[in-house]
Every structure is written in structure tokens, then in C-alpha cells.
Design an enzyme around this catalytic site. Structure first.
Site, short mmCIF file in Angstrom:
data_model
loop_
_atom_site.label_atom_id
_atom_site.label_comp_id
_atom_site.label_asym_id
_atom_site.label_seq_id
_atom_site.Cartn_x
_atom_site.Cartn_y
_atom_site.Cartn_z
N ASN A 127 39.00 46.23 39.56
CA ASN A 127 38.29 47.33 40.22
C ASN A 127 38.93 47.49 41.61
O ASN A 127 38.66 46.71 42.51
CB ASN A 127 36.80 46.97 40.33
CG ASN A 127 36.02 47.99 41.13
OD1 ASN A 127 36.53 49.04 41.49
ND2 ASN A 127 34.77 47.66 41.43
N TRP A 128 39.78 48.53 41.72
CA TRP A 128 40.54 48.69 42.98
C TRP A 128 39.68 49.29 44.08
O TRP A 128 40.13 49.40 45.22
CB TRP A 128 41.79 49.54 42.73
CG TRP A 128 42.79 48.91 41.81
CD1 TRP A 128 42.72 47.67 41.24
CD2 TRP A 128 44.02 49.48 41.34
NE1 TRP A 128 43.83 47.43 40.45
CE2 TRP A 128 44.64 48.53 40.50
CE3 TRP A 128 44.65 50.71 41.55
CZ2 TRP A 128 45.87 48.78 39.88
CZ3 TRP A 128 45.87 50.95 40.94
CH2 TRP A 128 46.48 50.00 40.10
N LYS A 129 38.47 49.73 43.74
CA LYS A 129 37.56 50.33 44.73
C LYS A 129 38.29 51.42 45.52
O LYS A 129 39.11 52.12 44.97
CB LYS A 129 36.94 49.23 45.62
CG LYS A 129 36.30 48.12 44.78
CD LYS A 129 35.43 47.20 45.57
CE LYS A 129 34.84 46.14 44.64
NZ LYS A 129 33.94 45.21 45.31
N HIS A 140 27.83 49.95 39.33
CA HIS A 140 28.32 48.92 40.26
C HIS A 140 27.34 48.77 41.42
O HIS A 140 26.75 49.75 41.88
CB HIS A 140 29.71 49.30 40.78
CG HIS A 140 30.35 48.17 41.52
ND1 HIS A 140 30.06 47.90 42.83
CD2 HIS A 140 31.23 47.22 41.11
CE1 HIS A 140 30.75 46.83 43.20
NE2 HIS A 140 31.47 46.40 42.18
N GLU A 168 27.73 48.45 44.49
CA GLU A 168 28.01 49.28 45.67
C GLU A 168 27.46 50.69 45.48
O GLU A 168 27.03 51.33 46.43
CB GLU A 168 29.52 49.28 45.96
CG GLU A 168 29.94 47.95 46.58
CD GLU A 168 31.34 47.49 46.21
OE1 GLU A 168 32.16 48.31 45.78
OE2 GLU A 168 31.61 46.28 46.37
N GLU A 210 27.32 40.77 37.87
CA GLU A 210 27.89 40.66 39.20
C GLU A 210 26.78 40.41 40.22
O GLU A 210 26.16 41.36 40.72
CB GLU A 210 28.63 41.94 39.58
CG GLU A 210 29.79 42.28 38.67
CD GLU A 210 30.82 43.14 39.40
OE1 GLU A 210 31.96 42.69 39.50
OE2 GLU A 210 30.47 44.22 39.88
N GLY A 226 32.68 40.43 47.06
CA GLY A 226 33.42 40.63 48.31
C GLY A 226 33.08 39.63 49.39
O GLY A 226 33.45 39.81 50.55
N SER A 247 33.87 37.74 43.63
CA SER A 247 34.79 36.78 44.25
C SER A 247 35.54 35.93 43.22
O SER A 247 35.75 34.73 43.44
CB SER A 247 34.05 35.89 45.25
OG SER A 247 33.52 36.67 46.31
N GLY A 264 37.55 42.42 41.97
CA GLY A 264 37.74 43.37 43.05
C GLY A 264 38.94 42.99 43.90
O GLY A 264 40.08 43.27 43.54
N GLY A 265 38.67 42.31 45.01
CA GLY A 265 39.73 42.01 45.99
C GLY A 265 41.00 41.43 45.39
O GLY A 265 42.11 41.88 45.72
#
Ligand code: PGA
Length: 251
Positions: free
Chosen positions: A9-11, A95, A97, A167, A173, A213, A234-235
Site C-alpha cells: 500500500n504505497w499510500k 483502510h 486512515e 490492521e 505506521g 509495521s 505500508g512503509g
């Protein structure tokens, strides 16, 4: 044996150039495995150039969101059919976010799940509790509510295109991942609940990812849990070598 799905997930990261390079590096470094599915989810404007890079490769393309209408006067929104048209097989829905920053409700997320499935997409449906909810002992209750409301009305023949990503919000994150036991407990609960909502066979075949994470050094212990069938990353998905290391740990 269920398949394993690792999705990046490159956000709201990358540029046209870095997105294309990142996708190309993932394609180049991927070692095929019959159990393995891999996807990347770039921002909307980069779906088409990334689709070009992925063409003919085993790496799937996913979007990070959709609007649950086929077309119309919805300024700034993107329909499931548009995502299909751009080459997407996957879409992330619900998600945290979007739930917490954009204020999406369970009911709105349910519309998105149904619209994505109806358009033929594989929906990666995200659920998870906040830290306050976990500390109050509400983890299972929150997951139950998100599953029951978010998956209401899923057609019998659509469950096979549904993936659930557990999640925990406090792990996204933050560098603080759930322990393998915490992930296993929550994900076993999710599978039991899906068995009630759909059927034992659906639950048995359902891919349940862990997200929050996930890094190369914790991926193997998380992914070795019996109810953890992959990861939503993600990251660490923004660095090809880290993402590929997580993929390798998954099989
Ligand atoms: P993270 O994000 O890996 O950066 O914690 C996961 C996600 O939001 O899907």
C-alpha cells in the site's frame, strides 16, 4: 493450503518516475512460488504507468480506494469500472486512515465493498481496533462490528474475491507491530466470525492478511501464524528490497 497475498500500500507516496521504478524493481526481484500472490497499490494517477510495467508479470495491480457508484456527478471520485479499465484486479477498502482521517462509516465502507465485488475486483477489506479499544478489552467486539456491518449483503459467489486485512490501528505506521500471538488471536476470531457470516468453507479459503509495521525482520514470525495468510505493507513497500524480503518471508 491457502494462498498467501503480500500487497504493498504505497499510500500518498511516490512520483510517476519513482512509482514506475519501484514497480519494475518488484517485478525484477520476484521469485515465483505457486502459493504466492503479490500486488502493489499505487496512488490513482500512477495506476496506468504502473500497469504498463506490471503487464505480463505475476504482480497484480490494486487501487487504494473507490467510490461506490458506476458513474455520475461525483467530483473527484473514481468508480470501480474505471479501476478495472486501468488494469486493477485489487482495491483496498476500509483502510483505517480512511475510517479515521476521512471519517468513513461502516455503512459507507459496506457500499464500497459491494461495489468493488460487483465490478469484479478483489476487495482487500481492512479492519482493526484502536489502542483505546484494545486497552478496554473491546478488540473482538470492534472486529465483530466491522465485519458484520462491512460485509452485509456479500453475495455467495463473491466471497472468493474477498480478502480481509487485520490492521490494528495502533500498529499502522508506528513501528510497533502486533505480536504474532496478538495477530493470530485476532485473525482466528475473524475466521470464526466469517464462518458464521458465510460458511465454514468460505472461512477456510479466506485470505486474512496482517498489516501494521510489517518489516523484513518481523515478517517471518507474523506470517508463520496459522491464520496469517500474508501481509498488507505500508512503509516497507516503498523500498523494493524490503518489500521483496517480506515477500520471501511469506513463503
Ligand atoms: P505500515 O502501514 O506498514 O506503514 O504500518 C500498513 C498499512 O497501513 O496498510
Amino acid at each position: 493450503m491457502r494462498p498467501v497475498l503480500v500487497a504493498g500500500n504505497w499510500k500518498m507516496h511516490t512520483t510517476v518516475k519513482s512509482a514506475v521504478e519501484l514497480a519494475a524493481s518488484v517485478v525484477r526481484g520476484l521469485e515465483a512460488d505457486p502459493r504466492l500472490r503479490v500486488a502493489v497499490c499505487p496512488p490513482f494517477p500512477y495506476l496506468l504507468p504502473v500497469a504498463e510495467v506490471l503487464r505480463g508479470s505475476p504482480v497484480g495491480l490494486g487501487a487504494q480506494n473507490l467510490y461506490p457508484k458506476p458513474e455520475g456527478a461525483f467530483t473527484g471520485e473514481v468508480s470501480p469500472a474505471m479501476l478495472r479499465d486501468c488494469g486493477c484486479q485489487y482495491v483496498i477498502v476500509g483502510h483505517s486512515e480512511r475510517r479515521h482521517v476521512l471519517g468513513e462509516s461502516d455503512a459507507f465502507i459496506n457500499e464500497k465493498v459491494l461495489a468493488g465485488l460487483a465490478a469484479g475486483l478483489t476487495v482487500i477489506f481492512c479492519i482493526g481496533e484502536t489502542l483505546a479499544e484494545r486497552d478496554a478489552g473491546l478488540t473482538h467486539a470492534v472486529l465483530d462490528r466491522q465485519l458484520t456491518n462491512g460485509l452485509a449483503g456479500v453475495a455467495d459467489d463473491a466471497w472468493s474475491r474477498l480478502v480481509i486485512a487485520y490492521e490494528p490501528v495502533w500498529a499502522i505506521g508506528t513501528g510497533r507491530n502486533a505480536t504474532p500471538d496478538q495477530a493470530q488471536d485476532a485473525q482466528a476470531f475473524v475466521r470464526r466470525r466469517v464462518a458464521q457470516l458465510a460458511s465454514a468453507a468460505v472461512a477456510d479459503n479466506l485470505i486474512i492478511q496482517y498489516g501494521g509495521s510489517v518489516k523484513p525482520d518481523n515478517a517471518a514470525s507474523l506470517l508463520s501464524q496459522p491464520d496469517v495468510d500474508g501481509a498488507l505493507v505500508g512503509g516497507a513497500s516503498l523500498k523494493a528490497d524490503q518489500f521483496l524480503a517480506i515477500v520471501r518471508a511469506a513463503v
